[in-house]
Write a protein that holds these residues in place. Structure first.
Motif, PDB file in Angstrom:
ATOM      1  N   LYS A 135       4.306  13.060   7.550  1.00 60.09           N
ATOM      2  CA  LYS A 135       3.513  13.191   8.775  1.00 60.09           C
ATOM      3  C   LYS A 135       2.095  13.627   8.400  1.00 60.09           C
ATOM      4  N   ARG A 139       6.872   6.102   1.248  1.00 66.81           N
ATOM      5  CA  ARG A 139       7.420   5.799   2.571  1.00 66.81           C
ATOM      6  C   ARG A 139       8.694   6.600   2.793  1.00 66.81           C
ATOM      7  N   GLU A 140       9.098   6.680   4.061  1.00 66.38           N
ATOM      8  CA  GLU A 140      10.407   7.273   4.333  1.00 66.38           C
ATOM      9  C   GLU A 140      11.458   6.497   3.549  1.00 66.38           C
ATOM     10  N   LYS A 141      12.425   7.218   3.018  1.00 61.82           N
ATOM     11  CA  LYS A 141      13.526   6.691   2.191  1.00 61.82           C
ATOM     12  C   LYS A 141      13.117   6.381   0.748  1.00 61.82           C
ATOM     13  N   VAL A 198      12.606  10.732   0.459  1.00 60.32           N
ATOM     14  CA  VAL A 198      11.630  11.145   1.467  1.00 60.32           C
ATOM     15  C   VAL A 198      12.271  11.013   2.843  1.00 60.32           C
ATOM     16  N   GLU A 199      12.399  12.144   3.523  1.00 58.10           N
ATOM     17  CA  GLU A 199      13.000  12.155   4.869  1.00 58.10           C
ATOM     18  C   GLU A 199      11.931  11.803   5.911  1.00 58.10           C
ATOM     19  N   SER A 200      10.718  12.347   5.728  1.00 58.93           N
ATOM     20  CA  SER A 200       9.633  12.029   6.662  1.00 58.93           C
ATOM     21  C   SER A 200       8.293  12.340   6.019  1.00 58.93           C
TER      22      SER A 200
END
Ligand SMILES: Cc1cc2nc3c(=O)[nH]c(=O)nc-3n(C[C@H](O)[C@H](O)[C@H](O)COP(=O)(O)OP(=O)(O)OC[C@H]3O[C@@H](n4cnc5c(N)ncnc54)[C@H](O)[C@@H]3O)c2cc1C
Ligand code: FES
Length: 336
Positions: free
Chosen positions: A110, A182-184, A106-108
Motif C-alpha cells: 500500500k 506485487r501481491e503474492k 507479499v500479502e499486500s
C-alpha cells in the motif's frame, strides 16, 4: 476468564481458555519463547506449577508422556482449564533468539505517500518469526544483494511482518519494490537481526527519535508497549522533511488514547502553513529536555540524524548505556 502468571517474571495476563496459552501470551505482549507453533519443536515448553491445562486431542509430538507427568506443557498447544501459575524464561535479549531464513509471500503493498510503501509479508504454513520490537530483517531476492528493513509491527502476530519501505532515488531494490513487487510475489527473509530492541525491564521514561521510515521500528516498540500496558512515559519525536512525509496518523491516535504517550512532529523543510516544530528532530529533543540523565533514548533513521543525536544528547546528560540506535546505513556493497 482465567489468570495466567509466569512466576519467572511475575507477569500476569488473562485468557478465556479458547486459545493456546502461547497465543494469548503473545497477544498481551509477553515474549514467551516459541518455534514451530505446531507442537513439534518443543521450544515453547514450560513448567506448570499450579492449575490445569489441556490439549485438544492427543499429547503433541514435542513433549514426552514423562515430561507431561513431570508437570511440563507445550504452551503453543495447551489451553488453560483454570487459573495457571507456570514458569517459562521470557526472552529479553537478542542472544536468546535464533536468526532464521524463511520464505515469505507479499500479502499486500500500500502506498502511504509519494515515497513510502507499507508491505505486509506472510510467512506461509506452520512457520513464524520470533523477534523483539525494534529489530530488522534482511530481504533476500536472487537478483539483488540482501537489503535491511525494520519490522514495523509488534511481535504479536509473527507470521505477518510489516515493513515501511522508502523509495531511494536510483535505488535498485527499493525501485523494484515500488515498480515490480506485487501481491503474492515470493521473497526470502533473514532475521531477526540487530540489537535495536526495546528494553522492557527498565523503568526509565523513554524518548523515541525517528527519522523518516525510522518510524517503522518505533511503531513496533510503541504497539508493543501498548500491548504490555507499559506505564512508563513515552515521548515520540518524528522528524521528516514536510507534512506529507508524516505518512501515518497513528501517533495522534496513540496520544488520544494513552495518557503516557506524547508526540512531537518536527519538519526540516516545512510548507508555509505549518504551525508546529521545525528544524532537525534531535534539536527539538534538546530544546524540551534540559537534562537527559534519567531517560532511555532510542533513535532510528538516517545515519546523520542518529550521529547528531548521540553526540549532542551526551552533552546534555544522556548516559551512553541508555542510548540505543539503528542507523539506516546503505546495505549496498556495490554490485547488485
Ligand atoms: C538496520 C537497517 C534497517 C533499515 N530499515 C529500513 C526501513 O525500515 N525502511 C527503509 O525505507 N529503509 C530502511 N533501511 C535502509 C534500506 O536498507 C536502504 O534504503 C536500502 O538498502 C536501499 O536499497 P536500494 O537498492 O534501493 O538502494 P541502492 O541501489 O543500494 O543505492 C542507490 C543509491 O542510493 C543511496 N542510498 C542507499 N540507501 C540509502 C538510504 N537509506 N538513504 C539515502 N541514500 C541511500 C546509495 O548510496 C546509492 O547511491 C534500513 C537500513 C538498515 C541498515
Ligand atoms: S512452538 Fe514448537 S512445540 Fe510449541
Amino acid at each position: 476468564m482465567f489468570t495466567i502468571e509466569n512466576q519467572a517474571t511475575g507477569k500476569i495476563f488473562r485468557t478465556d481458555g479458547d486459545n493456546a496459552i502461547l497465543d494469548d501470551a503473545l497477544i498481551h505482549g509477553l515474549n514467551f519463547p516459541y518455534g514451530c507453533q505446531k507442537g513439534f519443536c518443543g521450544k515453547c515448553k514450560a513448567t506448570i506449577v499450579e492449575g490445569e491445562v489441556g490439549y485438544e486431542g492427543d499429547i503433541p509430538n514435542g513433549i514426552t508422556p514423562e515430561e507431561v507427568a513431570d508437570g511440563m506443557a507445550l504452551l503453543c498447544q495447551c489451553r488453560a482449564k483454570s487459573d495457571v501459575s507456570l514458569v517459562v524464561d521470557e526472552l529479553d535479549s537478542v542472544a536468546d533468539i535464533e536468526v532464521r531464513s524463511l520464505p515469505c509471500k507479499v500479502e499486500s503493498i500500500k502506498h502511504l505517500n509519494h515515497d513510502v510503501v507499507q508491505v505486509f509479508l506472510k510467512i506461509p504454513g506452520a512457520e513464524s518469526l520470533q523477534y523483539l520490537a525494534g529489530q530488522y530483517i534482511d530481504l533476500v531476492h536472487p537478483n539483488f544483494e540482501p537489503r535491511a528493513f525494520s519490522i514495523a509491527n509488534a511481535p504479536t502476530n509473527s507470521s505477518l511482518i510489516e515493513l515501511h519501505v522508502r523509495q531511494i532515488e536510483d535505488g535498485k531494490f527499493t525501485n523494484f519494490v515500488f515498480n515490480e513487487l506485487r501481491e503474492k510475489s515470493l521473497l526470502r527473509l533473514e532475521g531477526p537481526k540487530g540489537d535495536f530492541f526495546f528494553r522492557e525491564e527498565s523503568k526509565k521514561p523513554v524518548i523515541l527519535v525517528a527519522g523518516g521510515t525510522g518510524f517503522g521500528p518505533v511503531k513496533s516498540i510503541i504497539e508493543h508497549a501498548i500491548a504490555t500496558k507499559l506505564n512508563r512515559q513515552i515521548y515520540l519525536y518524528w522528524g521528516v522533511r514536510d507534512e506529507v512525509d508524516l505518512y501515518m496518523d497513528l501517533p495522534q491516535q496513540w496520544v488520544n488514547e494513552h495518557d503516557n504517550i506524547h508526540f512531537v512532529p518536527v519538519l526540516s523543510e516545512p510548507n508555509e502553513a505549518w504551525q508546529g516544530r521545525t528544524g532537525f528532530v534531535h534539536e527539538s529533543v534538546l530544546a524540551d529536555f534540559d537534562d537527559l540523565t534519567g531517560y532511555e533514548i532510542y533513535a532510528c533513521g538516517p545515519p546523520a540524524m542518529v550521529k547528531s543525536a548521540a553526540s549532542t544528547f551526551v552533552e546534555q546528560g544522556m548516559i551512553k548505556d541508555n542510548f540505543f540506535s539503528d542507523a539506516f546505513v546503505f546495505a549496498f556493497t556495490g554490485k547488485k
